[in-house]
Design a protein around this motif. Sequence first.
Motif, PDB file in Angstrom:
ATOM      1  N   ASN A 193      -6.180  -2.041 -32.696  1.00 52.41           N
ATOM      2  CA  ASN A 193      -7.176  -2.816 -31.511  1.00 52.41           C
ATOM      3  C   ASN A 193      -8.533  -2.322 -31.597  1.00 52.41           C
ATOM      4  OD1 ASN A 193      -7.730  -4.213 -29.137  1.00 52.41           O
ATOM      5  ND2 ASN A 193      -7.285  -2.397 -27.984  1.00 52.41           N
ATOM      6  N   TYR A 194      -8.847  -0.991 -31.968  1.00 50.23           N
ATOM      7  CA  TYR A 194      -9.981  -0.435 -32.073  1.00 50.23           C
ATOM      8  C   TYR A 194     -10.854  -0.679 -33.281  1.00 50.23           C
ATOM      9  CZ  TYR A 194      -9.161   2.379 -27.917  1.00 50.23           C
ATOM     10  OH  TYR A 194      -8.946   2.846 -26.446  1.00 50.23           O
ATOM     11  N   LEU A 195     -10.150  -1.028 -34.321  1.00 48.35           N
ATOM     12  CA  LEU A 195     -10.576  -1.547 -35.452  1.00 48.35           C
ATOM     13  C   LEU A 195     -11.362  -2.777 -35.135  1.00 48.35           C
ATOM     14  CD1 LEU A 195      -8.523  -0.230 -38.433  1.00 48.35           C
ATOM     15  CD2 LEU A 195     -10.714   0.546 -37.634  1.00 48.35           C
ATOM     16  N   GLY A 196     -10.579  -3.785 -34.381  1.00 50.71           N
ATOM     17  CA  GLY A 196     -11.310  -5.103 -34.040  1.00 50.71           C
ATOM     18  C   GLY A 196     -12.451  -4.794 -33.413  1.00 50.71           C
ATOM     19  N   CYS A 197     -12.557  -3.930 -32.440  1.00 53.93           N
ATOM     20  CA  CYS A 197     -13.580  -3.662 -31.943  1.00 53.93           C
ATOM     21  C   CYS A 197     -14.791  -3.171 -32.749  1.00 53.93           C
ATOM     22  CB  CYS A 197     -13.477  -2.581 -30.672  1.00 53.93           C
ATOM     23  SG  CYS A 197     -12.359  -3.102 -29.502  1.00 53.93           S
ATOM     24  N   ALA A 198     -14.504  -2.445 -33.613  1.00 57.65           N
ATOM     25  CA  ALA A 198     -15.448  -1.954 -34.519  1.00 57.65           C
ATOM     26  C   ALA A 198     -15.962  -3.252 -35.365  1.00 57.65           C
ATOM     27  CB  ALA A 198     -14.740  -1.042 -35.634  1.00 57.65           C
ATOM     28  N   GLY A 199     -15.192  -4.023 -35.965  1.00 56.52           N
ATOM     29  CA  GLY A 199     -15.705  -5.399 -36.429  1.00 56.52           C
ATOM     30  C   GLY A 199     -16.432  -6.122 -35.603  1.00 56.52           C
ATOM     31  N   ALA A 200     -16.360  -5.969 -34.337  1.00 58.61           N
ATOM     32  CA  ALA A 200     -17.245  -6.741 -33.319  1.00 58.61           C
ATOM     33  C   ALA A 200     -18.754  -6.122 -33.333  1.00 58.61           C
ATOM     34  CB  ALA A 200     -16.725  -6.915 -32.078  1.00 58.61           C
ATOM     35  N   PHE A 201     -18.768  -4.812 -33.588  1.00 61.09           N
ATOM     36  CA  PHE A 201     -20.131  -4.206 -33.621  1.00 61.09           C
ATOM     37  C   PHE A 201     -20.917  -4.696 -34.975  1.00 61.09           C
ATOM     38  CE2 PHE A 201     -18.296  -0.856 -30.907  1.00 61.09           C
ATOM     39  CZ  PHE A 201     -19.547  -0.701 -30.122  1.00 61.09           C
ATOM     40  N   LEU A 202     -20.196  -5.091 -36.040  1.00 61.87           N
ATOM     41  CA  LEU A 202     -20.846  -5.615 -37.050  1.00 61.87           C
ATOM     42  C   LEU A 202     -21.043  -7.389 -37.189  1.00 61.87           C
ATOM     43  CD1 LEU A 202     -19.414  -3.434 -40.123  1.00 61.87           C
ATOM     44  CD2 LEU A 202     -21.519  -3.004 -38.695  1.00 61.87           C
ATOM     45  N   VAL A 203     -20.234  -7.804 -36.663  1.00 60.33           N
ATOM     46  CA  VAL A 203     -20.243  -9.520 -36.697  1.00 60.33           C
ATOM     47  C   VAL A 203     -21.229  -9.858 -35.767  1.00 60.33           C
ATOM     48  CG1 VAL A 203     -19.081 -11.475 -36.134  1.00 60.33           C
ATOM     49  CG2 VAL A 203     -17.635  -9.732 -37.272  1.00 60.33           C
ATOM     50  N   GLY A 204     -21.573  -9.290 -34.792  1.00 61.88           N
ATOM     51  CA  GLY A 204     -22.732  -9.614 -33.975  1.00 61.88           C
ATOM     52  C   GLY A 204     -23.978  -9.622 -34.489  1.00 61.88           C
ATOM     53  N   PRO A 205     -24.338  -8.524 -35.013  1.00 67.08           N
ATOM     54  CA  PRO A 205     -25.827  -8.273 -35.724  1.00 67.08           C
ATOM     55  C   PRO A 205     -25.856  -9.073 -37.012  1.00 67.08           C
ATOM     56  CG  PRO A 205     -25.048  -6.030 -34.658  1.00 67.08           C
ATOM     57  CD  PRO A 205     -23.863  -7.126 -34.892  1.00 67.08           C
TER      58      PRO A 205
END
Length: 363
Positions: free
Chosen positions: A76-88
């Motif tokens: 689940n935390y890996l999904g959050c990590a992906g969100a940090f990259l997808v946005g910018p």
Amino acid sequence: GLRVTVLLTSSLMVLGAGLRCVPVSDIEIRKKLIHGGQLLNGLAGPTVMNAAPFLSTTWFSPDERATATAIASLLNYLGCAGAFLVGPLVVPPPNGTALLLAQSNTQHIKDRIEAVLYAEFGMVSLIFSAALAYFPSRPPFPPSVAAASQRLSYRRSFCRLLSNFRFLMIALAYAIPLGVFSGWSGVLDLILTPIHVSQVDAGWIGFWSIVGGCVVGIAMARFADFIRGMLKFILLLLLSGATLASTWFTLTCLTTVTHLPLTTATLYTSCILLGIFLNSSVPIFFELFVETVYPVPEGISCGVVTFLSNVFMGVLLFFLTFYHTEFSWFNWCLPGSCLLSLLLILCFRESYDRLYLDVVVSV
């Protein structure tokens, strides 16, 4: 059972993601649809955050449970990590007033945001289809005595939790630092903006801190499976590291007072270490909760502590709406919460009731 819960959770995610993609021109209606979608997605959250210990108990043997809990909870935390990259990386930031006024730039940003929403809808639809096709509630035979044993009812479970002082101690030890860290990492770009760190750099810092936490968390859980009865010792190590890393970051941000070097390397290192120590403690905490309050069902004990963590995060973000011009107080909340958690774990007397049942009855 797991099948009904997972199907209900994934269906809520599909509905929530779908509502955010409805192409409505009216802004007010679109806003209501987006809020409704976020609400449905939030209702699905407890299963994702709390089901890992129940999954590991149902499907895995005692010498594999901590590792299974770590993998299931930290994905689940890996999904959050992906969100940090997808946005910018996918959605360009509106840099400057002139670009904001340009109609073409505004439309481009809007199109990119919608592309992200459609992609998320496609992913959760795929997950729901896979769970619908095959996701059994339990294995043909229970892997351990604990997996086959009778658990307390909901009412008795809550009474047991609220009257168990040791559980309340470790619940606060988990909820306070993880809640503060979740709120802090959610506005990390705002915290780093005054010290001239870009949104993209803030995203990479968040990404690597979560990825590092996942890797170290799985390694620590595997160590806990090999050498049982060491959960408290592992938490003491992780919380000590989190206290030192958060103090380093906070003092670095006060460079005019402490005169510590404020460089990209120091910011990256302190933030990533903080994320590694705190994120990797999650599965260890979950296993300790279950061992401490057994035979309370895993979903109830982990659900209570996750609720407490969200409460602390919500309170912190509530104060942020009033004190958002200066963030030094927010940074100091991190080392304070980690130190308080460390003291609570030091005073905690550990017990392994579920492990004792598996070992004694098996023998």
